[in-house]
Scaffold this motif. Structure first.
Motif, PDB file in Angstrom:
ATOM      1  N   HIS A   1      23.246 -28.821 103.846  1.00 58.22           N
ATOM      2  CA  HIS A   1      21.904 -28.464 104.220  1.00 58.22           C
ATOM      3  C   HIS A   1      22.133 -26.876 104.445  1.00 58.22           C
ATOM      4  O   HIS A   1      22.957 -26.522 105.113  1.00 58.22           O
ATOM      5  CB  HIS A   1      21.657 -29.398 105.482  1.00 58.22           C
ATOM      6  N   TYR A   2      20.950 -26.348 104.339  1.00 59.27           N
ATOM      7  CA  TYR A   2      20.915 -24.793 104.624  1.00 59.27           C
ATOM      8  C   TYR A   2      19.780 -24.481 105.627  1.00 59.27           C
ATOM      9  O   TYR A   2      18.449 -24.965 105.491  1.00 59.27           O
ATOM     10  CB  TYR A   2      20.943 -23.992 103.331  1.00 59.27           C
ATOM     11  N   LEU A   3      19.952 -23.407 106.603  1.00 59.47           N
ATOM     12  CA  LEU A   3      18.946 -22.881 107.360  1.00 59.47           C
ATOM     13  C   LEU A   3      19.023 -21.433 107.173  1.00 59.47           C
ATOM     14  O   LEU A   3      19.905 -20.790 107.018  1.00 59.47           O
ATOM     15  CB  LEU A   3      19.100 -23.355 108.724  1.00 59.47           C
ATOM     16  N   ALA A   4      17.582 -21.067 107.290  1.00 59.61           N
ATOM     17  CA  ALA A   4      17.510 -19.610 107.330  1.00 59.61           C
ATOM     18  C   ALA A   4      17.330 -19.342 108.852  1.00 59.61           C
ATOM     19  O   ALA A   4      16.436 -19.740 109.523  1.00 59.61           O
ATOM     20  CB  ALA A   4      16.442 -19.323 106.385  1.00 59.61           C
ATOM     21  N   VAL A   5      18.029 -18.265 109.330  1.00 57.76           N
ATOM     22  CA  VAL A   5      18.215 -18.142 110.758  1.00 57.76           C
ATOM     23  C   VAL A   5      17.572 -16.482 111.084  1.00 57.76           C
ATOM     24  O   VAL A   5      18.085 -15.548 110.355  1.00 57.76           O
ATOM     25  CB  VAL A   5      19.487 -18.120 111.390  1.00 57.76           C
ATOM     26  N   ARG A   6      16.441 -16.292 111.597  1.00 56.00           N
ATOM     27  CA  ARG A   6      15.853 -15.000 111.793  1.00 56.00           C
ATOM     28  C   ARG A   6      16.862 -14.236 112.421  1.00 56.00           C
ATOM     29  O   ARG A   6      17.749 -14.618 113.656  1.00 56.00           O
ATOM     30  CB  ARG A   6      14.685 -14.962 112.661  1.00 56.00           C
ATOM     31  N   ARG A   7      17.182 -12.912 112.085  1.00 58.82           N
ATOM     32  CA  ARG A   7      18.164 -12.065 112.474  1.00 58.82           C
ATOM     33  C   ARG A   7      18.598 -11.682 113.968  1.00 58.82           C
ATOM     34  O   ARG A   7      19.619 -11.666 114.638  1.00 58.82           O
ATOM     35  CB  ARG A   7      18.395 -10.758 111.796  1.00 58.82           C
ATOM     36  N   ASP A   8      17.176 -11.883 114.694  1.00 56.72           N
ATOM     37  CA  ASP A   8      17.181 -11.546 116.209  1.00 56.72           C
ATOM     38  C   ASP A   8      17.926 -12.823 116.649  1.00 56.72           C
ATOM     39  O   ASP A   8      18.136 -12.742 118.018  1.00 56.72           O
ATOM     40  CB  ASP A   8      15.898 -11.220 116.624  1.00 56.72           C
TER      41      ASP A   8
ATOM     42  N   TYR B   1      16.240 -12.786 107.466  1.00 58.72           N
ATOM     43  CA  TYR B   1      17.058 -13.910 107.685  1.00 58.72           C
ATOM     44  C   TYR B   1      18.491 -13.945 107.282  1.00 58.72           C
ATOM     45  O   TYR B   1      18.619 -13.104 106.293  1.00 58.72           O
ATOM     46  CB  TYR B   1      15.944 -15.135 107.155  1.00 58.72           C
ATOM     47  N   ALA B   2      19.137 -14.576 107.789  1.00 56.30           N
ATOM     48  CA  ALA B   2      20.349 -14.867 107.345  1.00 56.30           C
ATOM     49  C   ALA B   2      20.499 -16.431 106.982  1.00 56.30           C
ATOM     50  O   ALA B   2      19.883 -17.320 107.623  1.00 56.30           O
ATOM     51  CB  ALA B   2      21.558 -14.261 108.197  1.00 56.30           C
ATOM     52  N   LEU B   3      21.539 -16.792 106.139  1.00 53.55           N
ATOM     53  CA  LEU B   3      21.517 -18.294 105.740  1.00 53.55           C
ATOM     54  C   LEU B   3      22.754 -18.837 106.372  1.00 53.55           C
ATOM     55  O   LEU B   3      23.840 -18.292 106.434  1.00 53.55           O
ATOM     56  CB  LEU B   3      21.672 -18.050 104.071  1.00 53.55           C
ATOM     57  N   LEU B   4      22.576 -20.329 106.795  1.00 57.62           N
ATOM     58  CA  LEU B   4      23.596 -20.820 107.565  1.00 57.62           C
ATOM     59  C   LEU B   4      23.718 -22.140 106.865  1.00 57.62           C
ATOM     60  O   LEU B   4      22.724 -23.003 106.968  1.00 57.62           O
ATOM     61  CB  LEU B   4      23.392 -20.831 109.050  1.00 57.62           C
ATOM     62  N   PRO B   5      24.805 -22.736 106.383  1.00 61.74           N
ATOM     63  CA  PRO B   5      25.166 -23.780 105.768  1.00 61.74           C
ATOM     64  C   PRO B   5      25.296 -24.889 107.015  1.00 61.74           C
ATOM     65  O   PRO B   5      25.897 -24.604 108.199  1.00 61.74           O
ATOM     66  CB  PRO B   5      26.224 -23.836 105.242  1.00 61.74           C
ATOM     67  N   ILE B   6      24.920 -25.997 107.018  1.00 60.46           N
ATOM     68  CA  ILE B   6      24.894 -27.036 108.040  1.00 60.46           C
ATOM     69  C   ILE B   6      25.420 -28.523 107.195  1.00 60.46           C
ATOM     70  O   ILE B   6      25.056 -28.652 106.294  1.00 60.46           O
ATOM     71  CB  ILE B   6      23.604 -27.384 108.634  1.00 60.46           C
ATOM     72  N   HIS B   7      26.271 -29.226 107.935  1.00 60.91           N
ATOM     73  CA  HIS B   7      26.584 -30.499 107.498  1.00 60.91           C
ATOM     74  C   HIS B   7      25.460 -31.436 107.640  1.00 60.91           C
ATOM     75  O   HIS B   7      24.550 -31.174 108.402  1.00 60.91           O
ATOM     76  CB  HIS B   7      27.653 -31.192 108.427  1.00 60.91           C
ATOM     77  N   PRO B   8      25.128 -32.251 106.337  1.00 59.51           N
ATOM     78  CA  PRO B   8      23.845 -32.946 106.259  1.00 59.51           C
ATOM     79  C   PRO B   8      23.822 -34.110 107.520  1.00 59.51           C
ATOM     80  O   PRO B   8      22.587 -34.126 107.739  1.00 59.51           O
ATOM     81  CB  PRO B   8      23.998 -33.587 104.844  1.00 59.51           C
ATOM     82  N   TRP B   9      24.875 -34.541 107.827  1.00 61.34           N
ATOM     83  CA  TRP B   9      24.744 -35.382 108.904  1.00 61.34           C
ATOM     84  C   TRP B   9      24.417 -34.460 110.496  1.00 61.34           C
ATOM     85  O   TRP B   9      23.347 -35.065 111.028  1.00 61.34           O
ATOM     86  CB  TRP B   9      26.089 -36.051 109.464  1.00 61.34           C
TER      87      TRP B   9
ATOM     88  N   TYR C   1      32.450 -15.803 111.156  1.00 63.08           N
ATOM     89  CA  TYR C   1      31.676 -16.920 111.780  1.00 63.08           C
ATOM     90  C   TYR C   1      30.452 -16.276 112.063  1.00 63.08           C
ATOM     91  O   TYR C   1      30.034 -15.270 112.123  1.00 63.08           O
ATOM     92  CB  TYR C   1      32.403 -17.456 113.164  1.00 63.08           C
ATOM     93  N   ARG C   2      29.430 -17.400 112.020  1.00 61.17           N
ATOM     94  CA  ARG C   2      28.023 -17.173 111.963  1.00 61.17           C
ATOM     95  C   ARG C   2      27.709 -18.106 112.957  1.00 61.17           C
ATOM     96  O   ARG C   2      27.684 -19.459 112.527  1.00 61.17           O
ATOM     97  CB  ARG C   2      27.368 -16.958 110.781  1.00 61.17           C
ATOM     98  N   THR C   3      26.525 -17.909 113.805  1.00 58.98           N
ATOM     99  CA  THR C   3      25.877 -18.972 114.820  1.00 58.98           C
ATOM    100  C   THR C   3      24.577 -18.374 115.358  1.00 58.98           C
ATOM    101  O   THR C   3      24.209 -17.348 114.847  1.00 58.98           O
ATOM    102  CB  THR C   3      27.014 -19.126 115.935  1.00 58.98           C
ATOM    103  N   LEU C   4      24.104 -19.106 116.190  1.00 61.41           N
ATOM    104  CA  LEU C   4      22.947 -18.604 116.923  1.00 61.41           C
ATOM    105  C   LEU C   4      23.210 -17.954 118.286  1.00 61.41           C
ATOM    106  O   LEU C   4      24.262 -18.592 119.040  1.00 61.41           O
ATOM    107  CB  LEU C   4      22.053 -20.002 117.183  1.00 61.41           C
TER     108      LEU C   4
END
Length: 606
Positions: free
Chosen positions: A219-226, A259-267, A365-368
């Protein structure tokens, strides 16, 4: 006359329900699957108990029971708080990886003998390890441990049953990276609940289990860069497929660069996107749901780490699931520790790596941002992704923890079949093991002596590549577990330029860095390899520990004083350190585990 009491039946429906072992949701595994899971669970519990209570040899020639009551093997007798646990050892192991017969009894202080089932043994062992408390914490901890042990047993039996149902026997094809990662059915031999997964009850998890041969789109999320926090070895490289970026461009349009893209485990995506506080982030446009897409991901033996062969990329993903005894999310501290280790290793690669020994790097690494006002700070760990691209040549390597296990229903470790397949026939395993020490023991000690870098080289972090059946390259992964000898590493010329804090959790005293190496490589790693080879040949482990001693004797004469001192210490020490997983779990010390001493197997064989 010996008086034997049969186990009593529950006196009420309520008592029966409390004693029941949980069963899988879909169907009950076969008797054969449950039997193997039971044998594995009891073996791990008994061996952990013996190791952590200092009992190095439980064999006892005289048990007081008639031989017809006992199973095949040498009798053993173990003192517990409720009496004596009596059974047999089918195989004795110098490193404590004993195998047991099927019949167990308890003889109480009045001489009464009662046959025990798995639940009885679990209860008796836990009671013997725990001290009653003045409040209800004692019973709560016992209940929690029983629940996790039974969770592990149930999931293990279900995975084994799935193997029997879909495959039945060991595959004839040569083992590859994915097949090895997805066939670790039994898990850590010294952990009380190696297959426990708590939290998955909220949503179905079997489709994401490596033991089920799972593969899925992320699953993918777009995260606003701020809202974004990221750090990289060599500048941002998110390692995502071009197709994922193309979908994001179409969805985001002019906003794409914001935005930056972030992969997420589907669960994990299913769990997070249903939370009210995450809904607010979506409504405000801080997060944009791009749904499941892109190339297939294959979960590895750790469950939450995945490998995407189509793009040569791996991700260490967070999961809000308790796997074994820890919630498997990535805190910012863990991520920074990982990248600090990666920076040092990146600058020392020419000194660390060779044809025989390689490191699977983590590149960022990439996170919020936990300090962003719109985000509850504890949520950041649930989004943090660590990037782990796989070198092309490492894609032919297999995780050792799986190689040392047989397929369910088989006796032969996968490693032996892999050696035979590659070599085109049988090989001399004594010569093979000597060659193995040259790609594992020797570089691990040389690197520690030369640089102060200690790898967490346990079996699940170690990948072995064979060439024509012989050891070619050992790969180390998961840099979060790296430990650094503070006195040695801070003297390296490159150290001041790395920007690693003086109080970094990577840094340890020389003594602690050294005993971590002793446990993770010599006790966990080599102990497993020695046991697998000796069990396959039907010989004592001493045959292979003597080879380890011979290798260390050679290194003890090295010109490098530190290397010689490490080798000499391993030869002469009466004890080696071992992690006490059972006690650590019982005392809720998962983040700071306890250690115990075990007898040095090299000294035991003389």
């Amino acid at each position: 006359m010996i008086h034997i009491e049969l186990p009593r039946f529950p006196a009420s429906e309520r008592e029966a329900s409390q004693a029941a072992v949980p069963t899988p949701r879909a169907s009950c595994p076969s008797y054969a699957s449950q039997l193997l899971a039971k044998e594995t669970t009891l073996r791990a519990l008994l061996n952990s108990f013996l190791r952590e209570t200092g009992c190095h040899d439980p064999r006892h020639a005289e048990t007081g029971l008639v031989a017809s009551l006992l199973d095949v093997g040498e009798p053993f007798c173990l003192r517990l708080s409720a009496g004596e646990l009596i059974g047999t050892l089918r195989d004795f192991s110098l490193s404590g990886q004993h195998r047991y017969g099927a019949a167990f009894y308890l003889r109480d202080d009045q001489g009464r003998v009662t046959p025990l089932d798995m639940q009885d043994i679990i209860q008796r062992l836990l009671e013997s390890l725990s001290a009653p408390a003045t409040d209800n914490t004692h019973e709560l901890r016992l209940w929690d441990m029983r629940d996790k042990i039974n969770n592990s047993f149930t999931r293990m039996a279900a995975h084994i049953d799935d193997f029997y149902h879909h495959r039945g026997t060991a595959p004839e094809a040569a083992l590859d990276f994915i097949a090895a990662e997805q066939s670790l059915y039994l898990g850590h031999p010294f952990h009380p609940f190696p297959k426990c997964s708590q939290g998955v009850e909220r949503r179905a998890f079997d489709d994401f289990s490596p033991e089920r041969g799972a593969c899925f789109q992320l699953h993918y999320l777009a995260v606003r860069r701020d809202l974004l926090v990221e750090a990289w070895l060599d500048g941002p490289e998110d390692g995502l497929a071009d197709a994922v970026h193309e979908v994001a461009r179409q969805r985001l349009g002019e906003r794409y660069d914001h935005y930056a893209l972030l992969p997420i485990h589907p669960w994990q995506a299913g769990y997070l996107l249903s939370q009210p506080d995450i809904h607010l982030l979506l409504e405000e446009g801080l997060l944009i749901d791009l749904s499941a897409q892109g190339p297939l991901a294959y979960p590895t033996s750790s469950v939450r780490s995945v490998w995407l062969p189509a793009i040569g990329q791996g991700y260490k993903l967070p999961l809000q699931v308790r796997i074994t005894n820890l919630i498997r999310e990535n805190t910012l501290e863990q991520s920074r520790r990982t990248l600090d280790a990666a920076r040092l290793i990146h600058h020392l690669r020419s000194e660390l790596e060779s044809d025989a020994f390689q490191v699977v790097m983590e590149t960022g690494y990439r996170t919020l941002d936990p300090e962003h006002p719109a985000l509850d700070s504890h949520r950041a760990a649930a989004f943090t992704v660590i990037y782990r691209p796989m070198p092309v040549e490492a894609q032919d390597a297999c995780v050792l923890a799986s190689l040392l296990e047989p397929y369910p229903g088989e006796a032969e470790p996968k490693l032996i079949a892999a050696i035979r397949h590659g070599a085109g026939g049988e090989v001399d395993l004594d010569r093979w093991f000597a060659a193995y020490l040259e790609v594992s023991l020797v570089p691990i000690l040389e690197i520690l002596a030369r640089t102060g870098v200690s790898f967490e080289a346990h079996l699940q972090n170690s990948l072995l590549r064979l060439e024509r059946g012989w050891p070619s390259t050992l790969y180390m992964r998961d840099l979060e577990g790296v430990s650094l000898d503070r006195e040695r590493v801070t003297r390296l010329a490159v150290w001041p330029s790395l920007g690693i804090a003086a109080d970094s959790p990577l840094l340890y005293s020389p003594e602690v860095a050294w005993w971590r190496t002793q446990y993770y490589f010599f006790v966990n790693h080599l102990g497993g390899v020695v046991n697998a080879l000796a069990t396959h040949l039907g010989v004592g482990e001493g045959r292979f520990w003597r080879q380890v001693g011979t290798c260390l004797e050679r290194l003890s004469e090295a010109e490098d004083i530190r290397l010689a001192a490490y080798a000499e210490d391993l030869l002469q020490a009466n004890h080696w350190p071992a992690k006490a997983n059972l006690l650590s779990c019982l005392r809720q010390r998962g983040a700071s585990p306890l250690f115990v001493d075990i007898l040095n197997p090299i000294k035991r064989v003389g």
